[in-house]
Write an enzyme that holds these catalytic residues in place. Structure first.
Site, PDB file in Angstrom:
ATOM      1  N   HIS A   1       2.580 -16.601   1.746  1.00 21.34           N
ATOM      2  CA  HIS A   1       3.991 -16.212   1.715  1.00 21.34           C
ATOM      3  C   HIS A   1       4.330 -15.291   0.547  1.00 21.34           C
ATOM      4  O   HIS A   1       3.726 -15.374  -0.506  1.00 21.34           O
ATOM      5  CB  HIS A   1       4.878 -17.445   1.585  1.00 21.34           C
ATOM      6  CG  HIS A   1       4.649 -18.476   2.638  1.00 21.34           C
ATOM      7  ND1 HIS A   1       4.622 -19.813   2.354  1.00 21.34           N
ATOM      8  CD2 HIS A   1       4.415 -18.371   3.964  1.00 21.34           C
ATOM      9  CE1 HIS A   1       4.398 -20.500   3.467  1.00 21.34           C
ATOM     10  NE2 HIS A   1       4.254 -19.647   4.460  1.00 21.34           N
TER      11      HIS A   1
ATOM     12  N   TYR B   1       6.224 -27.061  -7.859  1.00 22.36           N
ATOM     13  CA  TYR B   1       6.231 -25.685  -8.331  1.00 22.36           C
ATOM     14  C   TYR B   1       7.645 -25.214  -8.606  1.00 22.36           C
ATOM     15  O   TYR B   1       8.591 -25.555  -7.912  1.00 22.36           O
ATOM     16  CB  TYR B   1       5.483 -24.746  -7.389  1.00 22.36           C
ATOM     17  CG  TYR B   1       6.024 -24.616  -5.995  1.00 22.36           C
ATOM     18  CD1 TYR B   1       6.820 -23.523  -5.640  1.00 22.36           C
ATOM     19  CD2 TYR B   1       5.720 -25.544  -5.012  1.00 22.36           C
ATOM     20  CE1 TYR B   1       7.300 -23.381  -4.353  1.00 22.36           C
ATOM     21  CE2 TYR B   1       6.190 -25.419  -3.726  1.00 22.36           C
ATOM     22  CZ  TYR B   1       6.983 -24.323  -3.396  1.00 22.36           C
ATOM     23  OH  TYR B   1       7.467 -24.202  -2.115  1.00 22.36           O
TER      24      TYR B   1
ATOM     25  N   ASP C   1       3.602 -20.115   9.896  1.00 23.15           N
ATOM     26  CA  ASP C   1       2.354 -19.615   9.319  1.00 23.15           C
ATOM     27  C   ASP C   1       1.376 -19.155  10.399  1.00 23.15           C
ATOM     28  O   ASP C   1       0.637 -18.193  10.204  1.00 23.15           O
ATOM     29  CB  ASP C   1       1.714 -20.671   8.431  1.00 23.15           C
ATOM     30  CG  ASP C   1       2.525 -20.918   7.169  1.00 23.15           C
ATOM     31  OD1 ASP C   1       3.445 -20.131   6.872  1.00 23.15           O
ATOM     32  OD2 ASP C   1       2.236 -21.911   6.477  1.00 23.15           O
TER      33      ASP C   1
END
Length: 190
Positions: free
Chosen positions: A67, A137, A175
């Protein structure tokens, strides 16, 4: 903290992707470490303001990515695997970069405590090596659906060696519908 550079698949180092190994304080009770400190991060890695922290949980054989977001929504990411093990991959998508379309990967795990800082201008994905993996993250820009792009994980133009991958990984619908990098190159990259 100890800083290192990430080696690309072409044998050169990415100038601005940083691998971070925090100082671990261990004894018979366990361990302690600062996973992020604004002052030391800004002075050692890059001065940046994170606006959001995300958690990602995946089971074995899950591949997430690859991504990135177009400007003005591009994101820098600071990633740590706090449970399990992943193979984390970055792809340089900055057209003027000497490492343009090079990729690099690193194992992140609860055992090695390594972290990775990925500046904007890179696409990112990871493959889950352990039975499960939990990532945290931080990002410096919010997600924007219209600006998000996905490079297909098995793009032959990139030939990414996904560590220990056998067969087709578990993918989200988004995806699985990723595009090859040459299809995305017609858009404005970095």
């Amino acid at each position: 903290m100890k800083l290192e550079k990430l080696l690309s698949n072409k044998g050169t180092f990415f100038s601005d992707v940083k691998l971070i190994k925090p100082k671990i304080f261990e004894d018979h009770r366990g361990y302690f470490y600062e996973s992020w400190n604004k002052e030391s991060f800004n002075s050692s890695v890059k001065k940046i303001t994170f606006c959001q922290e995300n958690h990602s949980y995946s089971i074995k054989n899950t591949l997430r990515g690859i991504h990135y977001q177009l400007e003005p929504y591009a994101q820098a990411k600071f990633i740590e695997c706090i449970s399990g093990e992943i193979y984390d991959v970055v792809v340089d998508i900055r057209k003027e970069s000497p490492t343009f379309l090079n990729w690099g990967g690193i194992k992140l795990s609860e055992n090695n405590h390594k972290q990775i800082f990925i500046p904007k201008g890179y696409a990112h994905g990871f493959y889950t090596l352990s039975d499960h993996a939990h990532l945290i993250y931080k990002v410096n820009n919010h997600w924007n659906k219209e600006a998000e792009r996905t490079i297909i994980w098995d793009d032959p133009n990139l030939s990414i060696n996904w560590m220990d991958l056998s067969g087709t990984p578990l993918l989200s619908e988004k995806d699985a519908l990723g595009k090859k990098i040459d299809e995305l190159l017609v858009e404005e990259l970095f």
